[in-house]
Scaffold this motif. Structure first.
Motif, mmCIF file in Angstrom:
data_model
loop_
_atom_site.group_PDB
_atom_site.id
_atom_site.type_symbol
_atom_site.label_atom_id
_atom_site.label_comp_id
_atom_site.label_asym_id
_atom_site.label_seq_id
_atom_site.Cartn_x
_atom_site.Cartn_y
_atom_site.Cartn_z
ATOM 1 N N LYS A 1 -0.387 7.055 13.930
ATOM 2 C CA LYS A 1 -0.748 6.827 12.548
ATOM 3 C C LYS A 1 -1.216 5.381 12.449
ATOM 4 O O LYS A 1 -0.710 4.500 13.153
ATOM 5 N N VAL A 2 -2.181 5.121 11.556
ATOM 6 C CA VAL A 2 -2.804 3.792 11.528
ATOM 7 C C VAL A 2 -2.805 3.235 10.108
ATOM 8 O O VAL A 2 -3.292 3.888 9.171
ATOM 9 N N ILE A 3 -2.254 2.038 9.972
ATOM 10 C CA ILE A 3 -2.150 1.340 8.686
ATOM 11 C C ILE A 3 -3.255 0.304 8.589
ATOM 12 O O ILE A 3 -3.528 -0.427 9.541
ATOM 13 N N CYS A 4 -3.869 0.225 7.417
ATOM 14 C CA CYS A 4 -5.005 -0.653 7.154
ATOM 15 C C CYS A 4 -4.519 -1.938 6.481
ATOM 16 O O CYS A 4 -4.114 -1.926 5.309
ATOM 17 N N TYR A 5 -4.556 -3.051 7.210
ATOM 18 C CA TYR A 5 -4.200 -4.338 6.615
ATOM 19 C C TYR A 5 -5.339 -4.824 5.719
ATOM 20 O O TYR A 5 -6.494 -4.931 6.153
ATOM 21 N N VAL A 6 -5.007 -5.108 4.447
ATOM 22 C CA VAL A 6 -5.978 -5.631 3.491
ATOM 23 C C VAL A 6 -5.291 -6.686 2.631
ATOM 24 O O VAL A 6 -4.207 -6.444 2.097
ATOM 25 N N ASN A 7 -5.919 -7.823 2.491
ATOM 26 C CA ASN A 7 -5.389 -8.859 1.607
ATOM 27 C C ASN A 7 -5.794 -8.531 0.178
ATOM 28 O O ASN A 7 -6.981 -8.461 -0.139
ATOM 29 N N VAL A 8 -4.814 -8.348 -0.694
ATOM 30 C CA VAL A 8 -5.117 -8.035 -2.094
ATOM 31 C C VAL A 8 -4.724 -9.166 -3.039
ATOM 32 O O VAL A 8 -4.979 -9.075 -4.237
ATOM 33 N N GLY A 9 -4.097 -10.212 -2.517
ATOM 34 C CA GLY A 9 -3.614 -11.291 -3.370
ATOM 35 C C GLY A 9 -4.332 -12.605 -3.219
ATOM 36 O O GLY A 9 -4.064 -13.547 -3.972
ATOM 37 N N ARG B 1 -6.175 -10.522 -13.984
ATOM 38 C CA ARG B 1 -7.520 -10.047 -14.289
ATOM 39 C C ARG B 1 -7.730 -8.656 -13.665
ATOM 40 O O ARG B 1 -8.531 -8.472 -12.748
ATOM 41 N N LEU B 2 -7.010 -7.706 -14.175
ATOM 42 C CA LEU B 2 -7.038 -6.362 -13.584
ATOM 43 C C LEU B 2 -8.423 -5.730 -13.629
ATOM 44 O O LEU B 2 -8.848 -5.087 -12.658
ATOM 45 N N SER B 3 -9.136 -5.894 -14.726
ATOM 46 C CA SER B 3 -10.439 -5.244 -14.859
ATOM 47 C C SER B 3 -11.462 -5.827 -13.888
ATOM 48 O O SER B 3 -12.418 -5.145 -13.501
ATOM 49 N N VAL B 4 -11.257 -7.078 -13.485
ATOM 50 C CA VAL B 4 -12.152 -7.719 -12.515
ATOM 51 C C VAL B 4 -11.778 -7.316 -11.094
ATOM 52 O O VAL B 4 -12.645 -6.982 -10.273
ATOM 53 N N LEU B 5 -10.493 -7.339 -10.806
ATOM 54 C CA LEU B 5 -10.053 -7.131 -9.432
ATOM 55 C C LEU B 5 -9.975 -5.658 -9.039
ATOM 56 O O LEU B 5 -10.146 -5.321 -7.866
ATOM 57 N N ARG B 6 -9.742 -4.776 -10.002
ATOM 58 C CA ARG B 6 -9.587 -3.366 -9.646
ATOM 59 C C ARG B 6 -10.803 -2.807 -8.897
ATOM 60 O O ARG B 6 -10.632 -2.198 -7.823
ATOM 61 N N ILE C 1 -12.985 -4.275 -7.113
ATOM 62 C CA ILE C 1 -13.079 -4.910 -5.791
ATOM 63 C C ILE C 1 -12.082 -4.265 -4.834
ATOM 64 O O ILE C 1 -12.419 -3.925 -3.690
ATOM 65 N N MET C 2 -10.846 -4.099 -5.317
ATOM 66 C CA MET C 2 -9.824 -3.495 -4.470
ATOM 67 C C MET C 2 -10.097 -2.013 -4.229
ATOM 68 O O MET C 2 -9.801 -1.480 -3.155
ATOM 69 N N GLU C 3 -10.685 -1.348 -5.213
ATOM 70 C CA GLU C 3 -11.061 0.051 -4.997
ATOM 71 C C GLU C 3 -12.068 0.172 -3.859
ATOM 72 O O GLU C 3 -11.962 1.083 -3.018
ATOM 73 N N ASN D 1 0.838 -4.799 -8.795
ATOM 74 C CA ASN D 1 1.300 -4.037 -7.641
ATOM 75 C C ASN D 1 1.245 -2.535 -7.906
ATOM 76 O O ASN D 1 0.917 -1.743 -7.011
ATOM 77 N N ARG D 2 1.571 -2.132 -9.116
ATOM 78 C CA ARG D 2 1.465 -0.706 -9.447
ATOM 79 C C ARG D 2 0.014 -0.245 -9.447
ATOM 80 O O ARG D 2 -0.291 0.884 -9.048
ATOM 81 N N MET D 3 -0.881 -1.111 -9.892
ATOM 82 C CA MET D 3 -2.300 -0.778 -9.824
ATOM 83 C C MET D 3 -2.731 -0.580 -8.371
ATOM 84 O O MET D 3 -3.450 0.379 -8.043
ATOM 85 N N ILE D 4 -2.286 -1.474 -7.494
ATOM 86 C CA ILE D 4 -2.625 -1.382 -6.075
ATOM 87 C C ILE D 4 -2.102 -0.070 -5.493
ATOM 88 O O ILE D 4 -2.805 0.635 -4.749
ATOM 89 N N ALA D 5 -0.866 0.280 -5.822
ATOM 90 C CA ALA D 5 -0.301 1.532 -5.323
ATOM 91 C C ALA D 5 -1.092 2.728 -5.844
ATOM 92 O O ALA D 5 -1.359 3.684 -5.100
#
Length: 276
Positions: free
Chosen positions: A93-101, A134-139, A141-143, A182-186
């Motif tokens: 199984k492979v986990i994807c490291y991504v910086n979100v902060g 800034r959830l509306s800005v970052l969402r 990008i993270m998506e 964090n809940r948005m990220i999840a």
């Protein structure tokens, strides 16, 4: 975060790699041994890693694919769909490291972040904290980043730097801000069929346990905090844990008692590992 983003890796798989490890999961949302049989999943189910799974975490250098473990955690940007597929063929199984902060000036999407969300340097060259309010800005990008993880075939995401509220970011971030982010990220991960790990944010485990499928922790033994991760273990969720300064003799007995998936690594997170 005690050890922010690290050098990134690319995986080179030898053609001779044929041994297959089984990987394990449960379809239950709360889903100690190093038995590979605990890491298989049913078709279409989000992977739910169980406590005790052995793992390899490599973000620096060419990823060495022959470590005899069922779980690999590698950089999402620096590894290709073919790289992930090769690990899958070997049973991982492979986990994807991504910086979100934090913003990173070496990522291909660096120009997509408006300057207004960039804060102070986080202690690593070329990185700056993000204004997670800034959830509306970052969402979006993270998506896009999590789309990348999904499209490359990763099973899960390790979102890094999800505890900015406890650091000097240049923004007046609160615990409530971090919970929302964090809940948005999840949610973004789950919407894409990816499981997601809570990284180092120990104070918010009680509030976030239901939102995350596993935990990733650095240096809980050094800071005498490993027992705080018990809720994940009791919920049947893996805790992938590393120590950098502490020798295995100082933490492995406790790690085994708690059910953690523990090893000693060097800070650059290269190939070297010393598991419990």
């Amino acid at each position: 975060m005690r050890a922010p983003a690290r050098p990134r890796a690319r995986i080179l798989l030898p053609a001779a790699l044929t041994a297959a490890l089984l990987a394990g999961c449960s379809s239950h949302p709360d889903s100690h041994s190093h038995s590979p049989a605990t890491a298989t999943d049913s078709a279409g189910a989000v992977w739910k890693p169980k406590p005790g799974l052995a793992w390899q975490w490599q973000l620096d250098g060419e990823v060495e694919p022959t470590v005899d473990v069922p779980v690999y955690d590698i950089d999402g940007f620096e590894n290709s769909k073919a790289d992930v597929a090769a690990l899958h063929r070997a049973g991982r199984k492979v986990i994807c490291y991504v910086n979100v902060g934090a913003w990173e000036n070496f990522r291909p999407d660096k120009d997509g972040f408006p300057r207004s969300v960039l804060g102070k340097n986080n202690g690593w060259a070329g990185e700056r904290w993000l204004d997670i309010r800034r959830l509306s800005v970052l969402r979006p990008i993270m998506e896009r980043r999590f789309d990348m993880c999904r499209d490359k075939g990763f099973d899960a995401v390790e979102p890094d730097l999800v505890e900015g509220y406890g650091n000097d970011t240049g923004f007046l971030l609160t615990a409530a801000d971090q919970l929302r982010y964090n809940r948005m990220i999840a949610d973004i991960a789950h919407e894409r069929g990816l499981s997601v790990g809570l990284k180092n944010d120990l104070p918010q485990i009680p509030q976030l346990l239901a939102d995350f499928d596993f935990a990733v922790d650095e240096e809980c033994a050094q800071y005498d905090e490993c027992a705080r991760l018990t809720p994940f273990i009791k919920a049947g969720k893996a805790v992938f844990h590393v120590e950098y300064k502490e020798p295995t003799s100082a933490f492995c007995a406790e790690s085994r008692r708690l059910g953690l998936s523990s090893m000693q690594k060097k800070l650059e997170l290269g190939v070297w590992r010393k598991p419990c």
